[in-house]
Design an enzyme around this catalytic site. Sequence first.
Site, PDB file in Angstrom:
ATOM      1  N   SER A   1       0.822  -1.209   0.000  1.00  0.00           N
ATOM      2  CA  SER A   1       0.000   0.000   0.000  1.00  0.00           C
ATOM      3  C   SER A   1       0.852   1.253   0.000  1.00  0.00           C
ATOM      4  O   SER A   1       0.405   2.313  -0.427  1.00  0.00           O
ATOM      5  CB  SER A   1      -0.872   0.027   1.261  1.00  0.00           C
ATOM      6  OG  SER A   1      -1.660  -1.128   1.347  1.00  0.00           O
TER       7      SER A   1
ATOM      8  N   HIS B   1      -1.273  -2.714  -7.259  1.00  0.00           N
ATOM      9  CA  HIS B   1      -1.952  -2.456  -5.991  1.00  0.00           C
ATOM     10  C   HIS B   1      -3.468  -2.552  -6.147  1.00  0.00           C
ATOM     11  O   HIS B   1      -4.099  -1.650  -6.695  1.00  0.00           O
ATOM     12  CB  HIS B   1      -1.535  -1.063  -5.479  1.00  0.00           C
ATOM     13  CG  HIS B   1      -2.104  -0.713  -4.147  1.00  0.00           C
ATOM     14  ND1 HIS B   1      -2.475   0.565  -3.805  1.00  0.00           N
ATOM     15  CD2 HIS B   1      -2.378  -1.486  -3.072  1.00  0.00           C
ATOM     16  CE1 HIS B   1      -2.944   0.561  -2.566  1.00  0.00           C
ATOM     17  NE2 HIS B   1      -2.906  -0.667  -2.116  1.00  0.00           N
TER      18      HIS B   1
ATOM     19  N   GLU C   1      -3.791   0.265  -8.907  1.00  0.00           N
ATOM     20  CA  GLU C   1      -2.706   1.216  -9.169  1.00  0.00           C
ATOM     21  C   GLU C   1      -1.491   0.423  -9.651  1.00  0.00           C
ATOM     22  O   GLU C   1      -1.038  -0.506  -8.971  1.00  0.00           O
ATOM     23  CB  GLU C   1      -2.341   1.987  -7.888  1.00  0.00           C
ATOM     24  CG  GLU C   1      -3.397   2.990  -7.468  1.00  0.00           C
ATOM     25  CD  GLU C   1      -3.080   3.694  -6.149  1.00  0.00           C
ATOM     26  OE1 GLU C   1      -3.465   4.863  -6.011  1.00  0.00           O
ATOM     27  OE2 GLU C   1      -2.452   3.085  -5.252  1.00  0.00           O
TER      28      GLU C   1
ATOM     29  N   ASN D   1      -3.966   6.085  -1.228  1.00  0.00           N
ATOM     30  CA  ASN D   1      -3.677   6.114   0.208  1.00  0.00           C
ATOM     31  C   ASN D   1      -3.033   7.423   0.650  1.00  0.00           C
ATOM     32  O   ASN D   1      -3.181   7.827   1.800  1.00  0.00           O
ATOM     33  CB  ASN D   1      -2.827   4.905   0.608  1.00  0.00           C
ATOM     34  CG  ASN D   1      -3.668   3.637   0.604  1.00  0.00           C
ATOM     35  OD1 ASN D   1      -4.889   3.703   0.740  1.00  0.00           O
ATOM     36  ND2 ASN D   1      -3.045   2.498   0.421  1.00  0.00           N
TER      37      ASN D   1
HETATM   38  N1  NAD Z   1      -6.149  -4.496   3.875  1.00  0.00           N
HETATM   39  C1  NAD Z   1      -6.297  -3.655   2.862  1.00  0.00           C
HETATM   40  O1  NAD Z   1      -7.290  -2.924   2.775  1.00  0.00           O
HETATM   41  C2  NAD Z   1      -5.249  -3.603   1.763  1.00  0.00           C
HETATM   42  C3  NAD Z   1      -5.597  -3.025   0.532  1.00  0.00           C
HETATM   43  C4  NAD Z   1      -4.637  -3.009  -0.508  1.00  0.00           C
HETATM   44  C5  NAD Z   1      -3.370  -3.521  -0.289  1.00  0.00           C
HETATM   45  N2  NAD Z   1      -3.061  -4.059   0.928  1.00  0.00           N
HETATM   46  C6  NAD Z   1      -1.708  -4.610   1.097  1.00  0.00           C
HETATM   47  O2  NAD Z   1      -1.781  -6.011   0.891  1.00  0.00           O
HETATM   48  C7  NAD Z   1      -0.781  -6.662   1.695  1.00  0.00           C
HETATM   49  C8  NAD Z   1      -1.443  -7.697   2.572  1.00  0.00           C
HETATM   50  O3  NAD Z   1      -2.424  -7.068   3.376  1.00  0.00           O
HETATM   51  P1  NAD Z   1      -3.701  -7.852   3.964  1.00  0.00           P
HETATM   52  O4  NAD Z   1      -4.707  -6.803   4.308  1.00  0.00           O
HETATM   53  O5  NAD Z   1      -4.069  -8.980   3.078  1.00  0.00           O
HETATM   54  O6  NAD Z   1      -3.074  -8.390   5.349  1.00  0.00           O
HETATM   55  P2  NAD Z   1      -3.499  -9.656   6.219  1.00  0.00           P
HETATM   56  O7  NAD Z   1      -3.036  -9.338   7.600  1.00  0.00           O
HETATM   57  O8  NAD Z   1      -4.914 -10.046   6.005  1.00  0.00           O
HETATM   58  O9  NAD Z   1      -2.592 -10.826   5.578  1.00  0.00           O
HETATM   59  C9  NAD Z   1      -1.194 -10.809   5.641  1.00  0.00           C
HETATM   60  C10 NAD Z   1      -0.680 -12.186   5.267  1.00  0.00           C
HETATM   61  O10 NAD Z   1       0.741 -12.161   5.338  1.00  0.00           O
HETATM   62  C11 NAD Z   1       1.193 -13.333   6.008  1.00  0.00           C
HETATM   63  N3  NAD Z   1       2.489 -13.033   6.598  1.00  0.00           N
HETATM   64  C12 NAD Z   1       2.748 -12.324   7.720  1.00  0.00           C
HETATM   65  N4  NAD Z   1       4.075 -12.248   7.920  1.00  0.00           N
HETATM   66  C13 NAD Z   1       4.665 -12.930   6.897  1.00  0.00           C
HETATM   67  C14 NAD Z   1       6.014 -13.209   6.546  1.00  0.00           C
HETATM   68  N5  NAD Z   1       7.023 -12.765   7.292  1.00  0.00           N
HETATM   69  N6  NAD Z   1       6.239 -13.943   5.414  1.00  0.00           N
HETATM   70  C15 NAD Z   1       5.222 -14.393   4.657  1.00  0.00           C
HETATM   71  N7  NAD Z   1       3.920 -14.151   4.940  1.00  0.00           N
HETATM   72  C16 NAD Z   1       3.654 -13.428   6.049  1.00  0.00           C
HETATM   73  C17 NAD Z   1       0.108 -13.618   7.032  1.00  0.00           C
HETATM   74  O11 NAD Z   1       0.162 -14.965   7.442  1.00  0.00           O
HETATM   75  C18 NAD Z   1      -1.153 -13.297   6.222  1.00  0.00           C
HETATM   76  O12 NAD Z   1      -1.569 -14.403   5.441  1.00  0.00           O
HETATM   77  C19 NAD Z   1      -0.060  -5.550   2.471  1.00  0.00           C
HETATM   78  O13 NAD Z   1       1.092  -5.169   1.760  1.00  0.00           O
HETATM   79  C20 NAD Z   1      -1.095  -4.425   2.476  1.00  0.00           C
HETATM   80  O14 NAD Z   1      -0.527  -3.153   2.615  1.00  0.00           O
HETATM   81  C21 NAD Z   1      -3.982  -4.133   1.952  1.00  0.00           C
END
Ligand code: NAD
Length: 279
Positions: free
Chosen positions: A114, A135, A147, A185
């Site tokens: 993000s 993204h 994005e 963001n």
């Molecule tokens: N939540 C949102 O609204 C959103 C929107 C767009 C982008 N993102 C981005 O997407 C990515 C994931 O976010 P999310 O919301 O799915 O988070 P989440 O917390 O739901 O999932 C994160 C995942 O990463 C895994 N993980 C944690 N540490 C790890 C490691 N060291 N190695 C490998 N895997 C690991 C966890 O087990 C989990 O499956 C982030 O970069 C976030 O910024 C999030």
Amino acid sequence: MGIVGSGIMGSGIAEVAAKAGIEVVLRSRAQSTADAMVAGLEKSLAKQVERNKLEAAERDTVLARVRAVTDLGELAECDLVLESIVEDLAAKKHLFTELDRICADHAIIATNTSTLPVIELAMETGRPEKVCGVHFFNPAPMMALVEIVRAITSSDETIAEATAFAAACGKNPVLVKDQAGFIVNALLFPYLNNAARLFDAGVATRDDIDAAMKGGCNFPMGPLELLDLVGLDTSLAILEALYAEFKDPNYAPAPILRRMVSAERLGRKSRVGFYDYRK
Ligand SMILES: NC(=O)c1ccc[n+]([C@@H]2O[C@H](COP(=O)([O-])OP(=O)(O)OC[C@H]3O[C@@H](n4cnc5c(N)ncnc54)[C@H](O)[C@@H]3O)[C@@H](O)[C@H]2O)c1
């Protein structure tokens, strides 16, 4: 394609890509999470069949396109790998080093970050021209935007392929340079952060803050509901990255966010955040 990380975003992107006809290898660190993700996908597709938005036969075809694995080595034949693990630069850097070793030479390695600097991930690899940001937004199956983030090393071919991938997923891609927060963001998070501050200062109740922004600005969700949807841990990480880049006080995380993350009140994912989802 390969997707690494089966959290909120990884699973959503897997559904989008599989529905677009792409074979997906979804890598999760634990078999239990991989299984839970497949079960979640089944549930989501079943709902769509119930609502006559998807044919039953199509549901089976989509499901058959997703293979959940725990071994990163299974991504060796993918043309595109999109990582969507925790928003933590050290964890993502480590993963990029591994992916560069495992992925085919022609493969693009992209990040769903993000806010984090895409260039720092690109430089962990021996193919910085084949790294960019792709993204997606939350929930990925519903949100139209993607994005495409161009790091200073990304080649025109990489950007063209990433853009074509987003379009093939039925999304509207926009191109943005590698600067913290990209477009959405960078504009959204000062607003969400200030809503948390307003709440913490007792200026209005949670329900009135959310009602005000829905009724007064015609937003589909209030800011506190949206923070719960994004995840407060992810929101805190996003604000920290924005603050580190710009040193703008609007990006300095509201103290209440940090306290709530310490208390494991992460929003919907932990079933309690500004709202309580346990009932
Ligand atoms: N939540 C949102 O609204 C959103 C929107 C767009 C982008 N993102 C981005 O997407 C990515 C994931 O976010 P999310 O919301 O799915 O988070 P989440 O917390 O739901 O999932 C994160 C995942 O990463 C895994 N993980 C944690 N540490 C790890 C490691 N060291 N190695 C490998 N895997 C690991 C966890 O087990 C989990 O499956 C982030 O970069 C976030 O910024 C999030």
